[in-house]
Design a protein around this motif. Structure first.
Motif, short mmCIF file in Angstrom:
data_model
loop_
_atom_site.label_atom_id
_atom_site.label_comp_id
_atom_site.label_asym_id
_atom_site.label_seq_id
_atom_site.Cartn_x
_atom_site.Cartn_y
_atom_site.Cartn_z
N ILE A 135 0.85 -1.19 0.00
CA ILE A 135 0.00 0.00 0.00
C ILE A 135 0.89 1.24 0.00
N ALA A 136 0.57 2.20 -0.84
CA ALA A 136 1.47 3.34 -1.05
C ALA A 136 1.68 4.18 0.20
N ASP A 137 0.67 4.33 1.02
CA ASP A 137 0.79 5.20 2.19
C ASP A 137 0.20 4.49 3.41
N PRO A 138 0.87 3.43 3.88
CA PRO A 138 0.30 2.67 4.99
C PRO A 138 0.47 3.36 6.33
N GLU A 139 -0.27 2.90 7.31
CA GLU A 139 -0.06 3.33 8.69
C GLU A 139 0.90 2.32 9.32
N ILE A 140 2.03 2.80 9.83
CA ILE A 140 3.04 1.91 10.42
C ILE A 140 3.41 2.41 11.80
N TRP A 141 3.43 1.51 12.75
CA TRP A 141 3.97 1.84 14.06
C TRP A 141 4.76 0.64 14.58
N CYS A 142 5.65 0.93 15.51
CA CYS A 142 6.56 -0.08 16.04
C CYS A 142 6.44 -0.16 17.56
N LEU A 143 6.83 -1.30 18.10
CA LEU A 143 6.83 -1.46 19.55
C LEU A 143 7.78 -2.60 19.90
N GLN A 144 8.66 -2.33 20.86
CA GLN A 144 9.56 -3.38 21.35
C GLN A 144 8.85 -4.18 22.43
N ARG A 145 9.00 -5.50 22.37
CA ARG A 145 8.41 -6.37 23.38
C ARG A 145 9.51 -7.21 24.02
N ASP A 146 9.48 -7.30 25.34
CA ASP A 146 10.55 -7.97 26.07
C ASP A 146 10.24 -9.45 26.23
N CYS A 147 10.24 -10.17 25.11
CA CYS A 147 10.11 -11.62 25.15
C CYS A 147 10.49 -12.17 23.78
N ASN A 148 10.59 -13.47 23.72
CA ASN A 148 10.94 -14.17 22.49
C ASN A 148 9.94 -13.89 21.38
N TRP A 149 10.42 -13.88 20.13
CA TRP A 149 9.59 -13.50 18.98
C TRP A 149 8.36 -14.41 18.83
N LEU A 150 8.51 -15.72 19.03
CA LEU A 150 7.38 -16.63 18.84
C LEU A 150 6.35 -16.44 19.94
N GLN A 151 6.82 -16.23 21.15
CA GLN A 151 5.92 -15.95 22.26
C GLN A 151 5.10 -14.69 21.99
N THR A 287 16.17 6.25 22.57
CA THR A 287 17.56 6.53 22.92
C THR A 287 18.45 5.82 21.90
N THR A 288 19.76 5.96 22.06
CA THR A 288 20.69 5.39 21.08
C THR A 288 21.26 4.05 21.50
N ASP A 289 20.80 3.46 22.61
CA ASP A 289 21.36 2.17 23.00
C ASP A 289 20.71 1.05 22.18
N TRP A 290 21.24 -0.15 22.31
CA TRP A 290 20.80 -1.26 21.45
C TRP A 290 19.33 -1.60 21.64
N TYR A 291 18.79 -1.35 22.80
CA TYR A 291 17.38 -1.63 23.07
C TYR A 291 16.59 -0.34 23.27
N GLY A 292 17.02 0.74 22.65
CA GLY A 292 16.46 2.05 22.96
C GLY A 292 15.34 2.53 22.07
N ARG A 293 14.90 1.73 21.11
CA ARG A 293 13.89 2.20 20.15
C ARG A 293 12.51 1.63 20.46
N TRP A 294 11.50 2.50 20.35
CA TRP A 294 10.09 2.13 20.37
C TRP A 294 9.72 1.34 21.62
N ARG A 295 10.06 1.92 22.76
CA ARG A 295 9.74 1.30 24.04
C ARG A 295 8.53 2.01 24.67
#
Length: 421
Positions: A135-151, A287-295
């Motif tokens: 889709i040319a102009d989608p709605e996108i948002w991100c979120l970090q979750r503190d658990c395994n990807w499959l969980q 922030t700029t640390d390895w886990y600092g995005r979209w918390r």
């Protein structure tokens, strides 16, 4: 599983997160510490953060004149990882043509930067034809979750929780007649039909509606870590959610939607009187640390903003005001990696059981027999998957009802849907 996932293109960052000659971005993907940067010409590079000279981090480098320059000795690398300047070495001893940073192929599509981390960087596979990403102009948002990807992913393919976790305090009188959650409030214990598909696994949760039709909530698991959730109206909206592994105990959600209607009803729903059903997500600044995005500002440290009084009085069944945080709370509360031996799965968990087996067998087939990862060479397979809720004739099977809905739905992208198998 890591080698299996590396067969696929995966979302790495939003296009907006890097600008020409701007600050490099720390990324952690598949346990690898990487940087992303956009060069002067607008191209995106994603590479190991270590300079291949003395391993100083290129995150503190200078993004300038179509390359990232290490501040230690001035060595400079382009987006493909080629060393293009070695100013600290005498000209007669220069050997830049022999030095490469570990860099990965990238592409951009509709607001997302993708990375291919497979071994064969010279011949990456085609991009997957996942409809929401087309889709040319989608709605996108991100979120970090503190658990395994499959969980994290499994919450998306479990629709029986919706009647409790998300709408457990609602009654039919709270909702308009055409509200997509109304059948769920009417009947909180759906039955399931689950089918293996070329793109992964598909389910339809069904329950009789009070108008004589069958209510279907159809959703998908798609290789290697994608879901399509059923909260959309099937005919008018596309969704895709990627659960990209940061490492074994952290994952990054990319939620991508678009359609002809106004917003995903899972996030924009209101009561009959217009009161929003859920609060919006509150983020802490990146922030700029390895886990600092979209918390999220809400986490285990504040019990995900649970309000026990609202829980007791039925304002929210959970007492947690945001729908995504409701999912976040239960998923993270299991611990970073769930001990599955403690579980007692029910018939309503058959989609989860089938998905676990499907992805495990596909990964083993690649490892043991060299069987190609599903969909890598046939990216159009993913275009056959469409999720959402709809009402249909109760005498019609999931396969036929799904195909009938596909034929009348608004579609995006150049592909034509083929019959589901």
């Amino acid at each position: 599983m890591g080698e299996f996932m590396r067969q696929y293109w995966m979302p790495a960052a939003l296009s907006s997160e890097v600008v020409p000659d701007g600050d490099p971005l720390r990324l952690m993907i598949m346990c690898e510490k990487l940087i992303a940067f956009r060069d002067s010409s607008g191209r995106v590079g994603i590479m190991d953060h270590r300079c291949p000279h003395r391993c100083a981090s290129l995150f503190i480098g200078r993004n300038e004149q179509n390359g990232i320059r290490c501040v230690y000795h001035g060595w400079k690398f382009d987006v493909d990882g080629k060393c293009v300047d070695m100013p600290s070495v005498p000209a007669r001893q220069d050997f830049k043509e022999k030095v490469h940073a570990k860099a990965y192929k990238t592409q951009e599509r509709n607001g997302l930067i993708w990375v291919y981390m497979g071994a064969n960087q010279d011949s990456p596979p085609p991009m997957p034809d996942i409809e929401a990403t087309m889709i040319a102009d989608p709605e996108i948002w991100c979120l970090q979750r503190d658990c395994n990807w499959l969980q994290a992913l499994e919450g998306d393919i479990d629709t029986s929780h919706v009647g409790f976790l998300h709408v457990g305090s609602l009654t039919l009188d709270d909702l308009d007649e055409d509200h997509p959650m109304r059948p769920t409030v009417l009947n909180r214990s759906p039955e399931y039909e689950v089918q293996q598909s070329d793109w992964g696994v598909m389910y339809g949760a069904f329950r009789p509606n009070d108008d004589g039709q069958m209510s279907w909530r159809v959703a998908h698991y798609m290789f290697p870590f994608w879901t399509q959730t059923p909260n959309n109206r099937f005919a008018t909206r596309a969704i895709a959610r990627a659960w990209v592994p940061i490492d074994d105990e952290h994952s990054m959600l990319f939620d991508i939607t678009g359609g002809t209607d106004a917003g995903n009803p899972a996030y924009t729903s209101t009561l009959k009187d217009g009161t929003p059903l859920y609060d919006t997500i509150k983020y802490v600044p990146n922030t700029t640390d390895w886990y600092g995005r979209w918390r999220s500002a809400d986490s285990i440290h504040n019990d995900w903003a649970i309000d026990r009084e609202e829980q007791r009085t039925g304002v929210q069944f959970t007492g947690i005001p945001n729908i995504t945080m409701q999912d976040q709370a239960v998923t993270e509360s299991m611990g970073p990696i769930t001990d599955h031996s403690f579980e007692n799965l029910a018939p309503t968990d058959q989609m989860i059981a089938r998905t676990r087996r499907r992805v495990l067998l596909a990964a083993r087939a690649l490892r043991d027999k060299g069987t190609p990862a599903p969909g890598v060479a046939n990216p159009d397979l993913f275009y056959r998957a469409r999720a959402g809720s709809f009402l249909h004739d109760p005498a019609v099977s999931l396969t036929d009802a799904y195909q009938a809905q596909l034929e009348t739905a608004v579609r995006w992208g150049a592909k034509e849907p083929e019959p589901a198998e």
